[in-house]
Design a protein around this motif. Structure first.
Motif, PDB file in Angstrom:
ATOM      1  N   PRO A 175       1.124  -1.172   0.015  1.00 10.88           N
ATOM      2  CA  PRO A 175      -0.212   0.097   0.095  1.00 10.88           C
ATOM      3  C   PRO A 175       0.958   1.360  -0.066  1.00 10.88           C
ATOM      4  O   PRO A 175       1.581   1.508   0.724  1.00 10.88           O
ATOM      5  N   GLY A 176       0.613   2.059  -0.990  1.00 11.91           N
ATOM      6  CA  GLY A 176       1.121   3.619  -0.948  1.00 11.91           C
ATOM      7  C   GLY A 176       2.580   3.410  -1.659  1.00 11.91           C
ATOM      8  O   GLY A 176       3.441   4.507  -1.578  1.00 11.91           O
ATOM      9  N   SER A 177       2.950   2.243  -2.255  1.00 12.79           N
ATOM     10  CA  SER A 177       4.226   1.944  -2.939  1.00 12.79           C
ATOM     11  C   SER A 177       4.176   2.402  -4.329  1.00 12.79           C
ATOM     12  O   SER A 177       5.354   2.244  -4.888  1.00 12.79           O
ATOM     13  N   LEU A 178       3.205   2.477  -5.067  1.00  8.16           N
ATOM     14  CA  LEU A 178       3.078   2.679  -6.436  1.00  8.16           C
ATOM     15  C   LEU A 178       3.768   4.059  -6.866  1.00  8.16           C
ATOM     16  O   LEU A 178       4.360   4.087  -7.773  1.00  8.16           O
ATOM     17  N   CYS A 179       3.529   5.166  -6.143  1.00  2.40           N
ATOM     18  CA  CYS A 179       4.115   6.278  -6.272  1.00  2.40           C
ATOM     19  C   CYS A 179       5.093   6.646  -5.162  1.00  2.40           C
ATOM     20  O   CYS A 179       4.524   6.743  -3.919  1.00  2.40           O
ATOM     21  N   SER A 180       6.050   7.219  -5.411  1.00  3.85           N
ATOM     22  CA  SER A 180       7.333   7.400  -4.437  1.00  3.85           C
ATOM     23  C   SER A 180       6.947   8.876  -3.962  1.00  3.85           C
ATOM     24  O   SER A 180       7.501   9.307  -2.971  1.00  3.85           O
ATOM     25  N   LEU A 181       6.123   9.905  -4.661  1.00  3.46           N
ATOM     26  CA  LEU A 181       6.137  11.064  -4.149  1.00  3.46           C
ATOM     27  C   LEU A 181       5.491  11.193  -3.189  1.00  3.46           C
ATOM     28  O   LEU A 181       4.334  10.616  -2.947  1.00  3.46           O
ATOM     29  N   PRO A 182       5.604  12.429  -2.108  1.00  7.68           N
ATOM     30  CA  PRO A 182       4.667  12.712  -1.006  1.00  7.68           C
ATOM     31  C   PRO A 182       3.414  13.002  -1.514  1.00  7.68           C
ATOM     32  O   PRO A 182       3.204  13.692  -2.461  1.00  7.68           O
ATOM     33  N   ASN A 183       2.339  12.587  -0.625  1.00  6.74           N
ATOM     34  CA  ASN A 183       0.959  12.967  -0.952  1.00  6.74           C
ATOM     35  C   ASN A 183       0.395  12.253  -2.452  1.00  6.74           C
ATOM     36  O   ASN A 183      -0.537  12.953  -3.138  1.00  6.74           O
ATOM     37  N   ALA A 184       1.119  11.642  -2.990  1.00 11.16           N
ATOM     38  CA  ALA A 184       0.540  10.985  -4.360  1.00 11.16           C
ATOM     39  C   ALA A 184      -0.379   9.848  -4.046  1.00 11.16           C
ATOM     40  O   ALA A 184      -0.169   9.056  -3.191  1.00 11.16           O
ATOM     41  N   ARG A 185      -1.149  10.003  -4.972  1.00 11.29           N
ATOM     42  CA  ARG A 185      -2.327   9.079  -4.928  1.00 11.29           C
ATOM     43  C   ARG A 185      -2.565   8.410  -6.560  1.00 11.29           C
ATOM     44  O   ARG A 185      -3.062   9.382  -7.210  1.00 11.29           O
ATOM     45  N   SER A 186      -2.837   7.068  -6.468  1.00  2.48           N
ATOM     46  CA  SER A 186      -3.001   6.547  -7.798  1.00  2.48           C
ATOM     47  C   SER A 186      -4.438   6.581  -8.215  1.00  2.48           C
ATOM     48  O   SER A 186      -5.365   6.487  -7.320  1.00  2.48           O
ATOM     49  N   ALA A 187      -4.736   7.157  -9.397  1.00  3.94           N
ATOM     50  CA  ALA A 187      -5.995   7.049 -10.147  1.00  3.94           C
ATOM     51  C   ALA A 187      -6.587   5.941 -10.813  1.00  3.94           C
ATOM     52  O   ALA A 187      -7.740   5.471 -10.948  1.00  3.94           O
ATOM     53  N   TYR A 217      -2.251  11.575  -8.922  1.00  6.16           N
ATOM     54  CA  TYR A 217      -2.012  12.895  -8.826  1.00  6.16           C
ATOM     55  C   TYR A 217      -1.524  13.209  -7.505  1.00  6.16           C
ATOM     56  O   TYR A 217      -1.439  12.336  -6.585  1.00  6.16           O
ATOM     57  N   VAL A 218      -1.032  14.456  -7.109  1.00  5.97           N
ATOM     58  CA  VAL A 218      -0.440  14.846  -5.938  1.00  5.97           C
ATOM     59  C   VAL A 218      -1.101  15.860  -5.267  1.00  5.97           C
ATOM     60  O   VAL A 218      -1.351  17.150  -5.987  1.00  5.97           O
ATOM     61  N   ALA A 219      -1.616  15.744  -4.051  1.00  8.64           N
ATOM     62  CA  ALA A 219      -2.389  16.768  -3.304  1.00  8.64           C
ATOM     63  C   ALA A 219      -1.617  17.940  -2.736  1.00  8.64           C
ATOM     64  O   ALA A 219      -0.260  17.376  -2.298  1.00  8.64           O
ATOM     65  N   PRO A 220      -1.807  19.127  -2.617  1.00 12.90           N
ATOM     66  CA  PRO A 220      -1.122  19.874  -1.962  1.00 12.90           C
ATOM     67  C   PRO A 220      -0.770  19.592  -0.328  1.00 12.90           C
ATOM     68  O   PRO A 220       0.357  20.080  -0.040  1.00 12.90           O
ATOM     69  N   ASN A 221      -1.449  18.841   0.389  1.00 11.97           N
ATOM     70  CA  ASN A 221      -1.282  18.450   1.545  1.00 11.97           C
ATOM     71  C   ASN A 221      -2.126  17.071   1.927  1.00 11.97           C
ATOM     72  O   ASN A 221      -2.749  16.604   1.150  1.00 11.97           O
ATOM     73  N   GLU A 222      -1.637  16.299   2.958  1.00 12.80           N
ATOM     74  CA  GLU A 222      -2.041  14.898   3.204  1.00 12.80           C
ATOM     75  C   GLU A 222      -3.580  15.210   3.574  1.00 12.80           C
ATOM     76  O   GLU A 222      -4.303  13.921   3.231  1.00 12.80           O
ATOM     77  N   ASP A 223      -4.136  16.141   4.020  1.00 10.35           N
ATOM     78  CA  ASP A 223      -5.666  16.165   4.208  1.00 10.35           C
ATOM     79  C   ASP A 223      -6.542  16.307   3.087  1.00 10.35           C
ATOM     80  O   ASP A 223      -7.525  16.066   3.102  1.00 10.35           O
ATOM     81  N   GLU A 224      -5.881  16.845   2.082  1.00  9.62           N
ATOM     82  CA  GLU A 224      -6.614  16.917   0.719  1.00  9.62           C
ATOM     83  C   GLU A 224      -6.415  15.822  -0.094  1.00  9.62           C
ATOM     84  O   GLU A 224      -6.565  16.002  -1.424  1.00  9.62           O
ATOM     85  N   ALA A 225      -5.564  14.691   0.289  1.00 12.28           N
ATOM     86  CA  ALA A 225      -5.036  13.629  -0.678  1.00 12.28           C
ATOM     87  C   ALA A 225      -6.375  12.829  -1.130  1.00 12.28           C
ATOM     88  O   ALA A 225      -6.215  12.077  -2.282  1.00 12.28           O
TER      89      ALA A 225
END
Length: 559
Positions: free
Chosen positions: A143-155, A171-179
């Motif tokens: 979990p969470g290893s597909l993208c190495s960038l912080p706050n990145a989320r696979s679509a 996509y990359v969210a501005p912060n963790e709360d908006e991921a």
């Protein structure tokens, strides 16, 4: 000086060589008018192999195994055809699936099961019943290893084992709360990598593909946003759409489709966009590649585009009108049996033939009319357009002779590969899909010319037109189609809720099904039931059974 050399005056060894340069139908025509040419054909395994490939609408794939003769290939090809006419099921195996992939997005490609769990952003790929000579890939992404960038989320995730390629739309969210929120366009990317390791794909122009802006994104009141990531050969396409409700009678879907030549550029000028009125937020346009240079957009009609020149937007070639309005449509056109270029093929794969993209089948599943269109793709390549048809080709001009239409129930179960379609039909036509344990049977339909012409008493040849009736806009519409095929029915029965999906991959059948039906779902059990569907005379049919609800490992009767 006036003497002309005639074909029959040439040395006999040149007869077969010259004939081998002709299309397979022309070879057959020559054998029917000349005894000498027919004798040359009967004594040449190469000519018979060319005709057999053409009759099955396949393309030869160069192989490096010098121990396999043309005559051996010819016999294997004939055995392959006959095997599908003997549709026997008599064994199964069981494979365990990790619990986190319950309800995950599941696809099958080149004998590999590809899983992606959107909930925790994990993924897995592994081979299913691999052949001893096949090169296989097996890998887990935690979990969470597909993208190495912080706050990145696979679509969405696309895997292509044949090219050792994984494409991740993220996509990359501005912060963790908006991921958890959908991003702005400038925060959306596609990352390319290899399935069996880390780093950039060696054939990719770069690690990241960059997107254009989604039209209409500034609109207020959108209901849902969805996307689909798909690839074929050197092309990768991403469809994004949002459904906007602006107090109109019906909501509108604003969509954008962007296509990359990922091996040559990380940016793209090949973009299509449009707006479609939808009756339900789940309704959406769909698309599929028809080869290396053509793309089909399926919505209220079928629009064919050329994508040969990737420096500009796709060019519209033709618009094929459907006979009745449809609110939702799904394209079923597996690409893993298309002939790839030799440089893209995995080294251990030694396939001898592959599906011809200009002579295969496309299946369109439509809602809410519950129709399955089986269409010969030759209509999308033989574009001899009548004068005045540029704006739209009427159904009667292209559809009846190139199509078969079947009804399906509320849950459609159909698989397509090359020239074959596997679909489940109720044993009793009066049985409704909602009836408890409604019995269904699998029908294999082969649309290749060789199957229709030389079935040798096996199966049932359907050449006469068939007509179905549907209600459209309150009126009864009759649809008559006549694409010839050979039909073989399995002797095994399935409950209506037992079979979830159907996948057909070259010489194998995969049947995702609910093995616990009609028992209560047990979330502690997570298994994939694997069945081997074999011809009793050779190893032509093999497959697996899985489920979106990895339910049970109890034995299933093969009677």
């Amino acid at each position: 000086m006036k003497t002309k050399a005639e074909f029959l005056s040439l040395p006999e060894e040149l007869h077969a060589r010259i004939l081998s340069l002709l299309p397979y139908r022309d070879i057959l025509r020559c054998t029917s008018v000349c005894r000498v040419i027919r004798q040359a054909y009967m004594s040449s395994s190469e000519l018979q192999y060319i005709v057999e490939l053409g009759g099955q609408q396949l393309l030869p794939v160069p192989w490096t195994n010098d121990n396999t003769s043309i005559s051996k290939c010819l016999q294997l090809l004939k055995d392959k055809t006959q095997a599908w006419f003997k549709f026997d099921i008599h064994s199964f195996e069981t494979v365990s699936i990790p619990a986190q992939f319950h309800g995950a997005k599941t696809s099958l490609a080149n004998g590999h099961l590809c899983l992606w769990n959107e909930e925790d952003d994990s993924a897995k790929i592994f081979p299913v019943l691999p052949k001893p000579s096949s090169q296989t890939i097996e890998r887990d992404w935690s979990p969470g290893s597909l993208c190495s960038l912080p706050n990145a989320r696979s679509a969405d995730v696309f895997m292509d084992p044949a090219q050792n390629l994984i494409a991740i739309a993220y996509y990359v969210a501005p912060n963790e709360d908006e991921a958890h929120l959908w991003p702005d366009d400038e925060s959306f990317f596609i990352e390319l990598g290899v399935l069996d390791g880390d780093g950039v794909h060696p054939k990719a122009a770069g690690r990241t593909l960059f997107l254009s802006e989604l039209p209409g994104r500034e609109e207020n009141g959108f209901l849902t946003e969805s996307l689909k990531l798909e690839g074929m050969g050197r092309h990768i396409a991403l469809r994004r759409s949002l459904t906007v409700d602006d107090d109109a009678i019906l909501p509108e879907e604003i969509w954008s489709l962007q296509i990359w030549d990922w091996q040559n550029s990380s940016t793209s000028s090949s973009v299509l966009s449009g707006t479609t009125v939808v009756q339900d937020p789940d309704d959406s346009m769909d698309f599929c590649f028809l080869g290396n240079d053509r793309l089909l957009i399926a919505s209220h009609n079928l629009k064919l585009y050329s994508i040969e020149d990737m420096s500009r937007a796709p060019q519209l070639l033709a618009c094929f009108l459907l006979p009745v309005p449809v609110a939702g449509i799904q394209c079923l056109l597996p690409m893993d049996d298309i002939a790839p270029s030799s440089q893209l093929r995995m080294q251990a794969q030694q396939e001898m033939w592959a599906s011809n993209p200009e002579n295969r089948l496309l299946s369109l599943v439509t809602f809410p009319l519950n129709l399955v269109f089986v269409i010969s793709t030759r209509i999308f390549f033989d574009l001899a357009l009548p004068e005045g048809m540029e704006a739209g080709i009427h159904w009667k001009s292209w559809g009846p002779s190139n199509t078969r239409i079947f009804n399906h129930r509320s849950r459609c179960r159909v698989g397509v590969s090359g020239n074959r379609v596997l679909q489940s039909f109720p044993i009793d036509d009066t049985t409704e899909d909602s009836a408890p344990n409604s019995p269904h049977r699998l029908h294999m339909m082969d649309f290749s010319p060789s199957a229709v012409e030389r079935r040798q008493g096996l199966g049932r040849v359907i050449t006469e037109p068939t007509t179905i009736e549907v209600m459209s806009d309150g009126e009864k519409v009759t649809l008559t189609t006549s694409l010839p095929y050979v039909e073989v029915m399995s002797d095994r029965k399935f409950g209506v809720d037992e079979l979830i999906e159907i996948w057909v991959d070259k010489d194998r059948i995969y049947l995702p099904k609910d093995t616990a039906y009609p028992h209560v779902f047990d979330p502690s059990i997570n298994y994939l039931e694997v069945e081997r569907l074999e011809n009793r005379s050779n190893d032509a049919l093999q497959g697996c059974c899985s489920s979106d609800f990895w339910r049970s490992t109890r034995n299933v009767s093969t009677n």
